[in-house]
Design a protein around this motif. Structure first.
Motif, short mmCIF file in Angstrom:
data_model
loop_
_atom_site.label_atom_id
_atom_site.label_comp_id
_atom_site.label_asym_id
_atom_site.label_seq_id
_atom_site.Cartn_x
_atom_site.Cartn_y
_atom_site.Cartn_z
N THR A 1 0.83 -1.21 0.00
CA THR A 1 0.00 0.00 0.00
C THR A 1 0.87 1.25 0.00
OG1 THR A 1 -1.69 -1.19 1.24
CG2 THR A 1 -1.83 1.22 1.21
N ASP A 2 1.98 1.22 0.73
CA ASP A 2 2.88 2.38 0.80
C ASP A 2 3.44 2.75 -0.57
OD1 ASP A 2 2.66 2.62 3.59
OD2 ASP A 2 4.25 1.13 3.90
N VAL A 3 3.68 1.75 -1.41
CA VAL A 3 4.35 1.99 -2.69
C VAL A 3 3.46 1.56 -3.86
CG1 VAL A 3 6.70 1.90 -1.78
CG2 VAL A 3 5.56 -0.22 -2.42
N ALA A 4 2.15 1.73 -3.69
CA ALA A 4 1.19 1.26 -4.69
C ALA A 4 1.44 1.88 -6.07
CB ALA A 4 -0.24 1.56 -4.22
N ASN A 5 1.69 3.20 -6.11
CA ASN A 5 1.93 3.86 -7.39
C ASN A 5 3.21 3.34 -8.05
OD1 ASN A 5 -0.07 6.17 -8.03
ND2 ASN A 5 0.32 6.39 -5.85
N LEU A 6 4.24 3.11 -7.24
CA LEU A 6 5.49 2.60 -7.78
C LEU A 6 5.30 1.20 -8.35
CD1 LEU A 6 8.51 2.98 -8.25
CD2 LEU A 6 8.91 2.16 -5.91
N ILE A 7 4.52 0.36 -7.67
CA ILE A 7 4.22 -0.98 -8.18
C ILE A 7 3.54 -0.89 -9.54
CG2 ILE A 7 2.84 -3.07 -7.82
CD1 ILE A 7 3.27 -2.68 -4.81
N ASP A 8 2.54 -0.03 -9.65
CA ASP A 8 1.83 0.13 -10.93
C ASP A 8 2.77 0.59 -12.04
OD1 ASP A 8 -0.52 -0.63 -9.73
OD2 ASP A 8 -1.27 1.41 -9.45
N THR A 9 3.63 1.57 -11.72
CA THR A 9 4.52 2.12 -12.74
C THR A 9 5.51 1.08 -13.24
OG1 THR A 9 4.35 4.33 -11.77
CG2 THR A 9 6.21 3.93 -13.22
N ILE A 10 6.17 0.35 -12.31
CA ILE A 10 7.16 -0.64 -12.72
C ILE A 10 6.49 -1.82 -13.43
CG2 ILE A 10 8.97 -2.21 -11.92
CD1 ILE A 10 9.65 0.77 -11.72
N THR A 11 5.29 -2.19 -12.99
CA THR A 11 4.55 -3.25 -13.66
C THR A 11 4.30 -2.89 -15.12
OG1 THR A 11 3.47 -3.92 -11.59
CG2 THR A 11 2.42 -4.62 -13.64
N GLN A 12 3.90 -1.63 -15.37
CA GLN A 12 3.66 -1.18 -16.74
C GLN A 12 4.96 -1.12 -17.54
OE1 GLN A 12 1.52 2.56 -16.48
NE2 GLN A 12 0.01 1.68 -15.09
#
Length: 588
Positions: free
Chosen positions: A441-452
């Motif tokens: 949850t803390d790094v949700a945006n980072l997870i989405d960005t690297i996944t893309q």
């Protein structure tokens, strides 16, 4: 006596190349495997010259030799006719073709990132800089600077680049973030572009080999190669790396790596440690005696002293507060207190956690530290950080710039002002994770960005373009090793797909097994999402030679899609093709 920079056709048909940069290369016309190897060693000038010789002496060369030469020349983007000064010299029965190197058009800095620091900015390492220069120039050693984390190895390498920048024709800086150094050669920004290495339709190992061949083929000398954060696995590539005298190679590592000349970097002296503290502490409220006590308490460790001084500067703490915080934290850890000279790594971690607690970091600062702790331990430009961290209005986006500047000023980040880039030291990342455990949850945006970033569209994407994001995916997943939340299997799946294209089938298998386990838990064993993992894992198992298990998993995926999707759905057709492909590939 052989001519320098000459191509000789001897009476037995051998092609002998005498070169000022690479010594003697002999090519035997009746050994295709040897021909391919030796032709691959030639640089662009040598290949261009040899092409002209072959055109003049067509009858003296076999069709196999000419085909292999043309193939290697095309791979290295050799422009035919670009060498205009090939001169013929006859000595007895032999013909020598003499050539000269043209002026290079290569950039001095072959990598986009070249971290540098002025030598005046570091304390107490002048003798180390001089010794490095002597070892590289006079003794001609490949030098490995090793020592404890946070002792200043990378900083010393940066200072060396700045001090002796003008002594080198070309400089390359590579940070090892993967056990396989060839991956880092491919991922290092600017290297492929500057060397004009073609990546189209080439396997990763061939691309990395071509990068190394191009480096070795640069005619100017000396050149400097820095590999920062080298790992034990580097010794496997020792004989592949460019080397003396053409290249000076400087390595930094926490470990002693056999096969390289070791230069152990020690702690600062007491006076140097005090000078370092005073460099970052300007209030002068602390007496020299108090500062001396502090630097002794933290064992003269470079990174700890710098952080402690910046914390004292920011928070305006008195000597008693700082000393009590360190002493109480040490006494709380009885094992460390009783083993002060036997466990330096744990002891320094204790010091840094104490400084972290003293820093009184704000909520936006802690948020940003968590994000940065999940990135690879290398320099990232401000624009890259914006791209990775500030997407779709994450928390604290409005204060990002000032927060970044704040934690840099407090010492939690290293900054390269010349490139406006930032790096979190590995030890700092470990401290952040211990003091502020990170959740998905803390790094949700980072997870989405690297996944893309790791997502591959097979209809248009070149997988090699995705290799640069492998360290980001690994660092992020490594920071969330115990999590199984829904977004992570997608990241694991995408990273596994890229690793498969890289040829790391074992790494891909491990990630897909984790993703499958999470999806079975989150969605159940009969869900279409789980079926995708079955199918992808089946392909990796096929590549690993486990055809029986691959067929079982592919069959599971096909059964799930047939049951849950309408007839004719593209997923059914795709998995049917994969199932049949594995069937055909099975040994009879």
């Amino acid at each position: 006596m052989p001519l320098q920079n000459s191509i000789t056709l001897d009476t037995t048909g051998n092609v002998i190349i005498e070169d000022e940069t690479q010594g003697t290369i002999s090519i035997q016309p009746d050994n295709p495997e040897s021909m391919l190897t030796q032709l691959g060693r030639l640089n662009q000038t040598q290949l261009g010259s040899l092409l002209q010789v072959v055109e003049k002496q067509q009858n003296q060369f076999s069709n196999v030799f000419k085909a292999l030469l043309n193939g290697i020349a095309n791979e290295k983007n050799v422009v035919r006719g670009s060498i205009s000064n090939v001169k013929t010299v006859r000595i007895g029965d032999e013909t020598h073709y003499h050539y000269h190197y043209a002026a290079t058009t290569l950039s001095k800095e072959l990598t986009l990132s070249l971290p540098r620091i002025h030598p005046n900015e570091i304390i107490g390492r002048n003798e180390d800089l001089t010794e490095l220069h002597t070892l590289l120039y006079d003794t001609k050693r490949v030098v490995l600077v090793n020592g404890l984390g946070g002792i200043g190895k990378t900083t010393l390498a940066q200072a060396y680049v700045s001090s002796y920048y003008d002594d080198y024709q070309h400089i390359t800086w590579i940070t090892q973030t993967s056990p396989n150094i060839t991956t880092d050669f491919i991922n290092t920004a600017g290297l492929i572009e500057n060397l004009k290495v073609s990546i189209a339709s080439q396997e990763p190992d061939r691309i990395a080999d071509e990068i190394i061949r191009q480096l070795k083929g640069i005619p100017e000398k000396p050149n400097l190669l820095v590999i920062d954060n080298a790992e034990q696995s580097l010794k496997q590539y020792r004989d592949k790396l460019p080397g003396q005298p053409q290249w000076h190679v400087l390595l930094t590592s926490r470990s002693e790596i056999s096969g390289f000349h070791q230069k152990t970097l020690g702690f600062l002296s007491e006076e140097q440690a005090i000078a370092l503290f005073n460099k970052h502490y300007t209030h002068r409220h602390l007496t020299e005696a108090a500062i001396r006590t502090l630097v002794v308490m933290v064992d003269y460790h470079t990174l700890t002293i710098e952080l402690l001084a910046k914390t004292a500067q920011e928070q305006r703490y008195n000597a008693g507060t700082l000393q009590r915080a360190i002493d109480e934290n040490l006494r709380a850890n009885v094992e460390v207190a009783h083993n002060r000279h036997n466990d330096p790594v744990e002891r320094i971690g204790t010091y840094l956690r104490t400084v972290f607690a003293l820093s009184n970091l704000s909520e936006p600062e802690i948020w940003l530290l968590k994000q940065l702790a999940c990135l690879p331990p290398e320099f990232h430009t401000y624009e890259q950080l914006l791209e990775l961290l500030i997407a779709e209005s994450p928390p604290h986006a409005d204060t990002f710039a000032e927060t970044l500047a704040g934690i840099t000023r407090k010492g939690w980040l290293l900054q390269n002002t010349a490139t406006d880039s930032y790096k979190m030291h590995r030890i700092i990342a470990d401290v952040v994770k211990q003091e502020q455990p990170i959740s998905s949850t803390d790094v949700a945006n980072l997870i989405d960005t690297i996944t893309q970033k790791l997502s591959i569209d097979q209809t248009k994407d070149n997988p090699v373009d995705k290799f640069v994001w492998i360290p980001y995916g690994k660092a992020l997943l490594g920071s969330l090793a115990n999590e199984t939340s829904a977004p992570l299997p997608v990241l694991q799946n995408n990273l596994a797909t890229v690793l498969k294209d890289l040829g790391d089938y074992g790494g891909a298998k491990t990630l897909l097994e984790k993703a499958l386990h999470s999806d079975e838990h989150n969605f159940g064993p009969d869900h279409p999402t789980t079926a995708v993992r079955y199918s992808n894992l089946a392909l990796v198992l096929k590549d690993l030679g486990d055809y029986a298990e691959a067929l079982v998993l592919s069959g599971k995926a096909l059964a799930i899609f047939t049951k849950t999707l309408p007839p004719g759905h593209p997923h059914i057709d795709t998995v049917t093709s994969i199932y049949q492909f594995i069937q055909r590939a099975m040994p009879r």
